[in-house]
Write an enzyme that holds these catalytic residues in place. Structure first.
Site, PDB file in Angstrom:
ATOM      1  N   ASP A  53       0.829  -1.217   0.000  1.00 17.92           N
ATOM      2  CA  ASP A  53       0.000   0.000   0.000  1.00 17.92           C
ATOM      3  C   ASP A  53       0.863   1.267   0.000  1.00 17.92           C
ATOM      4  O   ASP A  53       1.734   1.424   0.849  1.00 17.92           O
ATOM      5  CB  ASP A  53      -0.879   0.043   1.248  1.00 17.92           C
ATOM      6  CG  ASP A  53      -1.947  -1.020   1.246  1.00 17.92           C
ATOM      7  OD1 ASP A  53      -1.871  -1.953   0.433  1.00 17.92           O
ATOM      8  OD2 ASP A  53      -2.864  -0.927   2.080  1.00 17.92           O
ATOM      9  N   GLU A 273     -11.763  -0.601   1.077  1.00 15.09           N
ATOM     10  CA  GLU A 273     -10.420  -0.260   1.563  1.00 15.09           C
ATOM     11  C   GLU A 273      -9.892   1.023   0.938  1.00 15.09           C
ATOM     12  O   GLU A 273     -10.173   1.353  -0.209  1.00 15.09           O
ATOM     13  CB  GLU A 273      -9.465  -1.400   1.203  1.00 15.09           C
ATOM     14  CG  GLU A 273      -9.965  -2.757   1.675  1.00 15.09           C
ATOM     15  CD  GLU A 273      -8.867  -3.622   2.207  1.00 15.09           C
ATOM     16  OE1 GLU A 273      -8.521  -3.434   3.375  1.00 15.09           O
ATOM     17  OE2 GLU A 273      -8.367  -4.473   1.453  1.00 15.09           O
TER      18      GLU A 273
HETATM   19  C1  FRU Z   1      -5.055  -3.086   1.823  1.00 15.56           C
HETATM   20  C2  FRU Z   1      -4.933  -3.282   3.325  1.00 15.56           C
HETATM   21  C3  FRU Z   1      -5.196  -1.982   4.038  1.00 15.56           C
HETATM   22  C4  FRU Z   1      -4.395  -2.141   5.282  1.00 15.56           C
HETATM   23  C5  FRU Z   1      -3.180  -2.880   4.784  1.00 15.56           C
HETATM   24  C6  FRU Z   1      -2.509  -3.770   5.783  1.00 15.56           C
HETATM   25  O1  FRU Z   1      -4.046  -3.645   1.058  1.00 15.56           O
HETATM   26  O2  FRU Z   1      -5.802  -4.290   3.756  1.00 15.56           O
HETATM   27  O3  FRU Z   1      -6.575  -1.775   4.261  1.00 15.56           O
HETATM   28  O4  FRU Z   1      -4.113  -0.891   5.854  1.00 15.56           O
HETATM   29  O5  FRU Z   1      -3.615  -3.653   3.690  1.00 15.56           O
HETATM   30  O6  FRU Z   1      -1.363  -4.364   5.237  1.00 15.56           O
END
Ligand code: FRU
Length: 452
Positions: A53, A273
């Site tokens: 991310d 997300e």
């Molecule tokens: C999306 C996610 C986010 C979270 C992160 C944790 O890829 O699920 O929502 O902050 O990955 O690694």
């Protein structure tokens, strides 16, 4: 948007604009929404790290910040020695910097100090304001935990500063950490109320509109047992993702009050997300990433970028392209990218993401665990994917081309003219000769046989 379930039974009356089952029933891959296939890049941004991310350092207007000619992105990172599937449990936030938005240099971990509000830090956003840096993050778990736990709260590290030189950029503390938001149990579910598979209260996204200061985030809408939501269908009620919002009464980027969610997906999807908004032509384009496996029973979606549009920030959001699907991966590489982020560039939108599992065409990501550890590592990208180019007209969008891996241009950078788009991975043929039945992807329009 309506508040009726597809079964015909009325849902409990709710004011929140909804992504409905009826809309999501229409989900399918189309020419407009499928990304081209991505092959592994010649080089990863940093071969020693898994990078996933990612978010850019932006100013209050949402523009990519440029500091003495440098720009900065932040990513969740973990050592590349770790099995990719384990990375969420060891996530740390690191920064990267570049002069041209193409060649990125690895910076330090943003925070040297331990996470006092949780055991690991998950996704967020970053604001550059008046020479100060605010890094918003999710404090996941509990700092004292012996075994991993999944509580989440939204926090900030405020007060970082940046020093630049001809060679590079340094982001330094000291940082003042505080918890900004916790779920109220009424508009936003607490972990103890969760009936669904994966609880969420995370991914803060700083956003200003019309002189007001907001933080968007991912949450869940409480649906008590016995509710008549989803026509009373309990297995659907467990899926209750929402896009939350908080407002700063003073404009102070560390002072927030929870407000009612902008949108939810009760009976439809558990995880909306990394929500973010791109304002355009007086409209509000709201984007979220979601997974195939977080749709409620009876619905089949994809790992993809989903989008909604409204005429005002708190308007009646309508799904883009009728169903909400804006970008998905090709059918023969359904998990090649994830965690998309759309940002404005002139007439078009650009969409960054990370390169996830490629050379892998099983319908579920769970099967990754059946591969040998070496194969799990080989098939994980762990770096930024090619940036997609998206055209937008009203309620319609179209994937129209791509830029290089990790190319993140500022507004003033001219891009090659958009041309008719050449070919799409999902029309490719699948060879199932690979050991263990894991198909190897081949794009009919692109003779490059891909990795390994
Ligand atoms: C999306 C996610 C986010 C979270 C992160 C944790 O890829 O699920 O929502 O902050 O990955 O690694």
């Amino acid at each position: 948007m309506n508040s009726r379930s597809p079964n015909g039974a009325a849902d409990a009356p709710r004011d929140t604009p909804a992504w409905t089952r009826a809309q999501a029933m229409g989900l399918r891959r189309t020419d407009e929404t499928v990304a081209p296939i991505f092959y592994p890049p010649a080089e990863r941004i940093d071969p020693d790290l898994h990078i996933w991310d990612t978010w850019l350092l932006r100013d209050r207007n949402g523009e990519i910040a440029e500091i003495d000619g440098w720009r900065v992105f932040f990513s969740l990172t973990a050592s590349a020695e770790l099995l990719p599937g384990k990375r969420h449990d060891a996530a740390t936030i690191r920064y990267f910097y570049s002069r041209d938005g193409r060649t990125w240099y690895t910076g330090d971990l943003v925070f040297e100090e331990a996470n006092v509000f949780g055991s690991r830090r998950w996704a967020g956003s970053a604001l550059y304001d008046d020479g100060r840096v605010y890094v918003y993050y999710t404090a996941a778990g509990d700092s004292a935990e012996e075994h991993l736990t999944y509580g989440q709260r939204i926090a900030v590290g405020a007060g970082g500063t940046i020093e630049t030189s001809a060679e590079g950029l340094d982001l330094r503390g000291p940082w003042e950490h505080s918890v900004l938001l916790e779920p109220d149990g009424d508009r936003y579910e607490r972990e103890a109320q969760s009936r669904g598979p994966i609880y969420t209260f995370r991914d803060p996204w700083f956003f200003e509109d019309d002189g007001e200061t907001y933080l968007l985030f991912e949450g869940n809408t409480p649906i008590p047992k016995g509710s008549d939501a989803c026509g009373g269908e309990e297995t659907h009620q467990e899926f209750n993702g929402s896009v939350g919002i908080a407002r700063s009464p003073t404009g102070d980027p560390t002072d927030w009050e929870l407000e009612a969610p902008l949108l939810d997906a009760v009976c439809v999807n558990q995880e909306l997300e990394r929500p973010h908004i791109v304002p355009r032509d007086g409209r509000y384009y709201l984007f979220v990433s979601s997974h195939a496996h977080t749709f409620a029973p009876g619905l089949s979606g994809f790992d993809g970028l989903y989008g909604f549009v409204a005429d005002s920030l708190r308007g009646q959001y309508r799904p883009l392209n009728d169903t909400g699907l804006v970008v998905t991966n090709p059918e023969n590489a359904p998990f090649q990218a994830y965690s998309w982020l759309a940002f404005s560039h002139g007439e078009e939108l650009l969409v960054s993401s990370f390169f996830n599992y490629y050379d892998y065409d099983r319908p579920s990501m769970d099967d990754v665990a059946l591969l040998s550890e070496a194969e799990q590592r080989r098939r994980f990208g762990g770096t930024l994917a090619p940036t997609l180019r998206l055209t937008v007209e009203g309620d319609r969008t179209r994937v129209q081309g791509k830029l290089d891996y990790g190319h993140l241009p500022v507004e003033s950078e001219e891009l090659p003219a958009l041309s008719a788009f050449e070919g799409r991975g999902w029309t490719g043929t699948r060879e199932r000769s690979d050991a263990g039945g894991y198909g190897r992807y081949v794009d009919r329009d692109d003779p490059d046989p891909g990795a390994g």
